[in-house]
Each structure stands twice: as C-alpha cells, then as structure tokens.
Design a protein around this motif. Structure first.
Motif, PDB file in Angstrom:
ATOM      1  N   VAL A   2      -1.720 -12.935  -5.531  1.00  0.00           N
ATOM      2  CA  VAL A   2      -0.954 -11.846  -5.970  1.00  0.00           C
ATOM      3  C   VAL A   2      -1.809 -10.746  -5.601  1.00  0.00           C
ATOM      4  N   LEU A   3      -1.448  -9.494  -4.969  1.00  0.00           N
ATOM      5  CA  LEU A   3      -2.296  -8.092  -4.923  1.00  0.00           C
ATOM      6  C   LEU A   3      -1.884  -7.361  -5.527  1.00  0.00           C
ATOM      7  N   PHE A   4      -2.765  -6.300  -5.760  1.00  0.00           N
ATOM      8  CA  PHE A   4      -2.260  -5.069  -6.678  1.00  0.00           C
ATOM      9  C   PHE A   4      -1.199  -4.334  -5.976  1.00  0.00           C
ATOM     10  N   GLU A   5      -1.200  -4.272  -4.781  1.00  0.00           N
ATOM     11  CA  GLU A   5      -0.352  -3.449  -3.741  1.00  0.00           C
ATOM     12  C   GLU A   5       1.201  -4.228  -3.745  1.00  0.00           C
ATOM     13  N   ASP A   6       1.344  -5.455  -4.141  1.00  0.00           N
ATOM     14  CA  ASP A   6       2.323  -6.027  -4.252  1.00  0.00           C
ATOM     15  C   ASP A   6       3.210  -6.380  -5.554  1.00  0.00           C
ATOM     16  N   LEU A   7       2.769  -5.659  -6.605  1.00  0.00           N
ATOM     17  CA  LEU A   7       3.196  -5.908  -7.881  1.00  0.00           C
ATOM     18  C   LEU A   7       4.550  -5.237  -8.052  1.00  0.00           C
ATOM     19  N   ASN A   8       5.385  -5.947  -8.964  1.00  0.00           N
ATOM     20  CA  ASN A   8       6.744  -5.250  -8.941  1.00  0.00           C
ATOM     21  C   ASN A   8       6.531  -4.440 -10.540  1.00  0.00           C
ATOM     22  N   GLU A   9       7.583  -3.820 -10.856  1.00  0.00           N
ATOM     23  CA  GLU A   9       7.518  -3.214 -11.863  1.00  0.00           C
ATOM     24  C   GLU A   9       7.509  -3.574 -13.274  1.00  0.00           C
ATOM     25  N   THR A 194     -10.838 -11.762  -6.570  1.00  0.00           N
ATOM     26  CA  THR A 194      -9.951 -12.450  -5.914  1.00  0.00           C
ATOM     27  C   THR A 194      -9.313 -13.612  -6.950  1.00  0.00           C
ATOM     28  N   GLY A 195      -8.443 -13.642  -6.723  1.00  0.00           N
ATOM     29  CA  GLY A 195      -7.442 -14.581  -7.773  1.00  0.00           C
ATOM     30  C   GLY A 195      -7.362 -14.146  -9.125  1.00  0.00           C
ATOM     31  N   SER A 196      -8.140 -13.414  -9.691  1.00  0.00           N
ATOM     32  CA  SER A 196      -8.167 -13.232 -11.179  1.00  0.00           C
ATOM     33  C   SER A 196      -6.872 -12.294 -11.783  1.00  0.00           C
ATOM     34  N   LEU A 197      -6.400 -11.300 -10.983  1.00  0.00           N
ATOM     35  CA  LEU A 197      -5.267 -10.644 -10.925  1.00  0.00           C
ATOM     36  C   LEU A 197      -4.060 -11.626 -11.447  1.00  0.00           C
TER      37      LEU A 197
END
Length: 207
Positions: A2-9, A194-197
């Motif tokens: 999961v990346l910050f730029e891919d987060l949903n609402e 990396t991976g912690s989000l």
C-alpha cells in the motif's frame, strides 16, 4: 504494498483521526508543561509528497527548527516535527518565561536552546506517536530526538537522505496551539518505511 498515493477515502479518514487525536494529546501535554490551558484548533491533516514539504513550511529558504526521530517496534518509520523560529521563540517564552533563550541562542543552538527544544520536540512527537500506538494497538518506540536549525529545504533534504528510498510521501499534521494571545503552529510529519503503512492500515482494519 500500500502506498500513500493509493489510499482511499476511508483509509485517509482513519489516518486523519489519528492526527486529530495526536494533536489533542500534544495540546494536553503542553498544558501540563506550562501549568495552564493550551487550546488547539482543528488540525489540518494531509498526505504530502516530501519534495513539497519545504513550500508548505513557507519556502525552501524559510528558517525553521526541526526535531527528527526514528520510529521502531511493530513498524518502522520517521517523525519530523517542524516549527518556524518565531514560533519556537513563542513556545520557549511560554515554557521558560524570562529564562527563555533569545533568537540568537536558538539560531546558534546553544546548550539551553538545544536542551529545551529537544524536550519540547520529544514530548510533542511522543504525543502523536502514542495516539498512533493507542489507535492501532501496536507497540512503538522512538529514538532520542535530533535537533537542527536551518532552512526548511536543507532540513528536508537531510531527512530524505536519512530515509533513503523508504518513502516519497509524509502524513503531515498542521496544528495551531493557542495559549492566551499566542498562536503557535507546529508541523508534525510521519513517514513510514516501506511496508509499515500497510501494517498501520491493517491494525486500523481499513486495508
């Protein structure tokens, strides 16, 4: 991954709630330090590319005080707490009264200024980190704070070197603390490795 730029609402809302609680914890911690009430305005929470952080702080050449800590335990990451020199002066006057260091002492980071800001940065950063730990149930620790006074661009560059390729984004929480006539703005940034989000989101149940 999961990346910050891919987060949903929903995921963003969960992270923002951590920011809200962390800012509340920080206001409470400041109140205890000064022995009087410190209020907090609703914090602004956003995901920001690290390269854009200096502009958000007032421009790459803006003189700021930065407190950096590394996070370890159930997840790994980095914390950067930043405030302008003017706001650093305000918070030191509130805390130390006539014993507060001068602007020149802060800029030269003499022993008094360094010690005071290290303690303030440690307490405020711990407030946000404890909110993250409480909200997720994860056991987290942090390093001894490293303190620097420099231009915003230079401080962010140092952090970018420190974190290497772990992340290009930060969770930025802009909080305004109000104590009588003083308004103090602090910028708290959480930069997971990396991976912690993904670990954070799984603990929050929003993956």
């Amino acid at each position: 991954m999961v990346l910050f730029e891919d987060l949903n609402e929903m995921q963003l809302d969960a992270l923002k709630e951590i920011g809200n609680i962390g800012a509340g914890n920080a206001a409470t911690a400041l109140s205890k330090m000064v022995g009087k009430r410190v209020n907090m305005e609703v914090p602004l929470v956003r995901i920001l590319p690290l390269k854009d952080v200096p502009e958000w702080l007032g421009g790459p050449e803006k003189e700021v005080l930065g407190v950096y800590l590394s996070v370890f335990g159930a997840l790994a990451g980095h914390i950067l707490f930043v405030m302008t020199i003017d706001d650093a002066l305000k918070i030191m006057r509130i805390l130390l009264g006539d014993m507060a260091p001068s602007r020149d002492q802060i800029l030269s980071m003499d022993e008094l200024a360094s010690s005071a800001m290290g303690e303030i940065g440690n307490i405020l950063s711990s407030s946000y980190l404890s909110a993250l730990a409480d909200f997720t149930g994860l056991h987290l620790n942090h390093s001894v704070p490293a303190i620097a006074v420099d231009m915003a661009g230079a401080i962010v560059d140092v952090v970018l070197i420190e974190i290497s390729q772990h992340s290009d984004y930060a969770l930025l929480i802009e909080t305004v603390f109000v104590e009588e006539e003083d308004r103090i703005t602090g910028y708290f940034m959480l930069i997971p490795d990396t991976g912690s989000l993904e670990i954070i989101l799984q603990a929050l149940g929003v993956v």
